[in-house]
Design an enzyme around this catalytic site. Structure first.
Site, PDB file in Angstrom:
ATOM      1  N   LYS A 126       0.577  -1.640  -0.202  1.00  0.00           N
ATOM      2  CA  LYS A 126      -0.037   0.270  -0.443  1.00  0.00           C
ATOM      3  C   LYS A 126       0.956   1.249  -0.392  1.00  0.00           C
ATOM      4  O   LYS A 126       0.517   2.632  -0.715  1.00  0.00           O
ATOM      5  CB  LYS A 126      -1.114   0.461   0.883  1.00  0.00           C
TER       6      LYS A 126
ATOM      7  N   GLU B  80      -4.808  -5.656  -4.925  1.00  0.00           N
ATOM      8  CA  GLU B  80      -5.743  -6.270  -4.402  1.00  0.00           C
ATOM      9  C   GLU B  80      -5.251  -5.908  -2.671  1.00  0.00           C
ATOM     10  O   GLU B  80      -6.385  -5.696  -1.372  1.00  0.00           O
ATOM     11  CB  GLU B  80      -7.068  -7.127  -4.704  1.00  0.00           C
TER      12      GLU B  80
ATOM     13  N   VAL C 228      -5.272  -3.163   0.490  1.00  0.00           N
ATOM     14  CA  VAL C 228      -6.074  -2.420   1.144  1.00  0.00           C
ATOM     15  C   VAL C 228      -7.678  -3.194   1.444  1.00  0.00           C
ATOM     16  O   VAL C 228      -7.615  -4.499   0.270  1.00  0.00           O
ATOM     17  CB  VAL C 228      -6.975  -1.338   0.105  1.00  0.00           C
TER      18      VAL C 228
ATOM     19  N   GLY D  50       2.442  -9.592  19.078  1.00  0.00           N
ATOM     20  CA  GLY D  50       2.900 -10.460  17.595  1.00  0.00           C
ATOM     21  C   GLY D  50       1.861  -9.163  16.265  1.00  0.00           C
ATOM     22  O   GLY D  50       1.305  -9.397  15.493  1.00  0.00           O
TER      23      GLY D  50
ATOM     24  N   GLU E 146       3.745  -3.819  15.563  1.00  0.00           N
ATOM     25  CA  GLU E 146       5.019  -4.245  15.901  1.00  0.00           C
ATOM     26  C   GLU E 146       5.734  -3.214  16.519  1.00  0.00           C
ATOM     27  O   GLU E 146       5.448  -2.398  17.234  1.00  0.00           O
ATOM     28  CB  GLU E 146       5.313  -3.266  13.667  1.00  0.00           C
TER      29      GLU E 146
ATOM     30  N   ASP F 252      -0.657   3.963   7.909  1.00  0.00           N
ATOM     31  CA  ASP F 252      -0.899   2.999   7.460  1.00  0.00           C
ATOM     32  C   ASP F 252      -2.733   2.899   6.201  1.00  0.00           C
ATOM     33  O   ASP F 252      -3.321   3.216   5.287  1.00  0.00           O
ATOM     34  CB  ASP F 252      -1.293   1.461   8.406  1.00  0.00           C
TER      35      ASP F 252
ATOM     36  N   LYS G  83      -3.955   3.837   2.627  1.00  0.00           N
ATOM     37  CA  LYS G  83      -4.793   3.227   1.999  1.00  0.00           C
ATOM     38  C   LYS G  83      -6.375   4.113   1.584  1.00  0.00           C
ATOM     39  O   LYS G  83      -6.911   3.527   0.744  1.00  0.00           O
ATOM     40  CB  LYS G  83      -5.573   1.960   3.499  1.00  0.00           C
TER      41      LYS G  83
ATOM     42  N   GLY H  40      -2.470 -10.743   7.377  1.00  0.00           N
ATOM     43  CA  GLY H  40      -2.262 -12.056   7.698  1.00  0.00           C
ATOM     44  C   GLY H  40      -1.663 -12.949   6.714  1.00  0.00           C
ATOM     45  O   GLY H  40      -2.320 -12.256   5.587  1.00  0.00           O
TER      46      GLY H  40
END
Lengths: 437, 437
Positions: A107, A131, A134, A189, A192, A203, A207, A304
């Site tokens: 992104k 794809e 986002v 986890g 970050e 982030d 998007k 993920g």
């Protein structure tokens, strides 16, 4: 080369790269059935090709030489899963220059360098698909680009960052402060080591910039997205908003205003009963409204290994299906052909209009509310609700005001005077509300 | 013929037909920008071409002669919006025979005659598209067919009938019986004069049969969908389910079991906190889960002039975009090429396994529960919860039992013995639960 074979090269064998390799290997039967063509992972490139990734890569050539992917004659589609601006940008550009179709989940790359790369891809007659950039596994860009293509898009709202949504959900359920939940999320986890891009909204802004440009047929203007993160939200704010019937979500919001586009990312109060307010934990969702379709919403895993890989391979399948005839008839990457995309200005934040949640920390003295209300009145801001939860003789207490719909410029001007009141302590927290989401 | 023009003919100027004409006229600028080609509605056919539909149809030829659409040389894409089995089937088949691409919103047609029509369309090299047949404006078929194509689909759950969802929502919010709410819905135009297809689950079964076949690469077997409606649900059931933490929705459910497919439509208890349980009023939603993407959900308007037209025109755009190169590279209509689609058997209802809500009307006498529990135990059915809301000396009272997961065959056998107990009155209501939705 087998004519009934499409050959894929992979850049980056990190989390998502492993997921993509896993689909191409484990679901090969499904992919072959859908495509009636063999989709073969011929080569993967990473700085580390020694670590065992728990995959049977016997038939895949591992290399540290990126040119073996981006310049190789036996690769049709390059999948870029390195992430970040560089060297991802250079590699993608080089792959396009060498006539490869490119699929990416990056992104940041699309938000910042997408325009140059789309132009290059069009010039070379190849596809640049994204794809997975986002909404992770949610096929929301395909929905916007193709499924809703009959509509004039009226708004896009997105819960686009799983880390933030996880933190806000935890803060609500366990009444814990931001810092504590962030540390827990890092330990698990879900966040970050350096969480800045996530928690400060960058982030989400990447998007949103992509969604807005696709929705309204405009160029991507990531730098102009107004961006605020969630680090200043307190459990008190979440509880007070809850008492008033709202839930706080980090939302990306884009709307058209004639020849200007509104784009903003910030913590937002949503009515608790709205569909978006129900999206909890690390799930993502995008609500897209059009003049004919009305409201639609797309929900799923926004990140993920496996969900993101699902979106990457969907792009590969679209390209693979089209390849025999050339890819010119695929929907344009940004929903409108390059020639039809416009260069519209971004609406300045002072010109947006919405309802506001204003939380002040005040000394609990007589006359505070009157003074605040007086300033708001002078700026033609009327109040829908006022709330003060507890009373302390010595400590400052939160005073929360919900305004009716007003111009941001007016609110900012009022707040700059409110902070000068002697009874107001600390910096006020300004949150925006959205009822349409 | 202008080479930069794609010509559309419309069969049926009812509610959806008017919506489609409206998009083609009112959003012509958006469509042209997206397509870089003119999309022109050249002709519309209806038995009634006199009524003023509030549209500027000056440039559209109105006709009562269906051949002027399905056999006309100057029509590229035929849109069928007549609904029902016949004459829609004959018209669609004739249009395909004459080399037209066809777009339809007709779920009954696709559910019952889709297989024959897909075969015919493949033979003639044209497209038969039907996004609007499932989920109205929600582009859920495109998501399943293309967006999730990298996945082995694991389950499909759908709230697919707005009338039923509206009625169940009203019954819950206002504690009103089914009959009363149905009459209100009819008065408001949310339910048809003859509501049988909606309230008895047939409409949902049409849509589920299509979704299941697309999800699992099998042939459409509408006649084998187990179908129950909502007319036996009482406000008591809704309240009792609510007390237990569930909401009742009419759900279509499809899952693969090796070489058999489970397909069922019935009122279903969903955990109140699940995403699908939040879908209220006349909204629709489809939850699709895949082995990589995990859970995804698609939400929006499942019916109505404008949302349904949005989906119809999206199909037209897909076809129009592809036409210059031929449409062979479009994703196959049922997600798998005809040759790869399998003919799998349907899992008999007695073999499904789930948890059950069993509501008996019993005389409030000692020993009733013991007798019921004894029979359930004999059929190896264990209980999760038992609930009896009020006590009446003379009237029968509802006794509700929630079972642990059990085989439907066992439950049916137990119930056939329970109804013979002298203290059990009326026919029991059996509802199934789904936690995965």
């Amino acid at each position: 080369m087998n004519m009934h074979e499409i050959r894929v090269g992979l850049l980056g064998l990190g989390t998502i790269g492993v997921g993509v390799a896993r689909i191409l290997l484990e679901n090969n039967d499904i992919l072959r059935a859908r495509l009636q063509t063999e989709l073969r992972l011929v080569r993967a490139c990473d700085l580390d090709i020694e670590t065992d990734r728990g995959l049977d890569l016997r038939d895949v050539e591992l290399t540290t030489d990126v040119d073996r992917i981006i310049k190789a004659d036996d690769v049709d589609i390059v999948i870029e899963l390195i992430g970040g601006y560089e060297p991802a940008r250079s590699f993608v550009a080089a792959a396009i220059e060498h006539g490869k179709h490119v699929v990416t989940a990056n992104k940041a790359l699309i938000a910042r360098h997408g325009e140059a790369l789309f132009a290059l891809a069009e010039e070379r007659g190849v596809v640049l698909a994204f794809e997975a950039a986002v909404g992770g596994g949610i096929p929301c860009l395909k929905a916007l680009r193709e499924g809703l293509a009959a509509n004039r898009i009226e708004s896009v709202y997105g819960i686009l960052n799983g880390t933030c949504n996880y933190i806000l959900t935890k803060m609500e359920h366990e009444s814990l402060p931001f810092d504590v939940v962030l540390k827990q999320a890092q330990a698990l986890g879900y966040a970050e080591a350096d969480p800045t891009f996530d928690i400060e909204g960058v982030d989400t802004a990447h998007k949103l910039a992509i969604l807005a440009a696709m929705a309204f047929g405009t160029h991507i203007r990531f730098d102009e997205v107004h961006t605020e993160g969630i680090s200043r939200i307190t459990p008190d704010d979440i509880a007070l908003a809850g008492d008033l019937g709202y839930r706080i979500k980090l939302l990306g919001i884009a709307k058209p205003h004639g020849d200007r586009i509104e784009m903003r990312v910030h913590p937002t109060l949503l009515p608790r009963t709205s569909q978006l307010a129900q999206v909890s934990d690390s799930y993502n969702a995008v609500q897209i409204s059009g003049d004919f379709v009305e409201h639609t919403m797309y929900f799923g895993r926004g990140a993920g290994e496996r969900p993101t890989a699902s979106a990457v391979v969907a792009d590969v399948l679209d390209i693979a299906r089209a390849m025999p005839d050339g890819t010119a008839h695929l929907a344009p990457p940004m929903a409108f052909p390059q020639a039809a995309r416009r260069d519209l200005a971004t609406l300045p934040m002072v010109d947006i209009e919405c309802e506001y949640y204003l939380r002040l920390m005040v000394k609990d003295q007589p006359g505070v509310l009157a003074a605040v209300a007086d300033i708001l009145g002078h700026h033609r801001i009327s109040l829908e609700a006022v709330m003060q939860k507890e009373r302390h003789a010595t400590q400052s207490v939160p005073l929360v005001l919900l305004t009716h719909c007003t111009r941001e410029g007016n609110l900012q001007a009022a707040v700059s005077r409110i902070v000068e009141l002697p009874s107001v302590e600390d910096e006020p927290l300004i949150l925006r509300m959205e009822r349409g989401a």
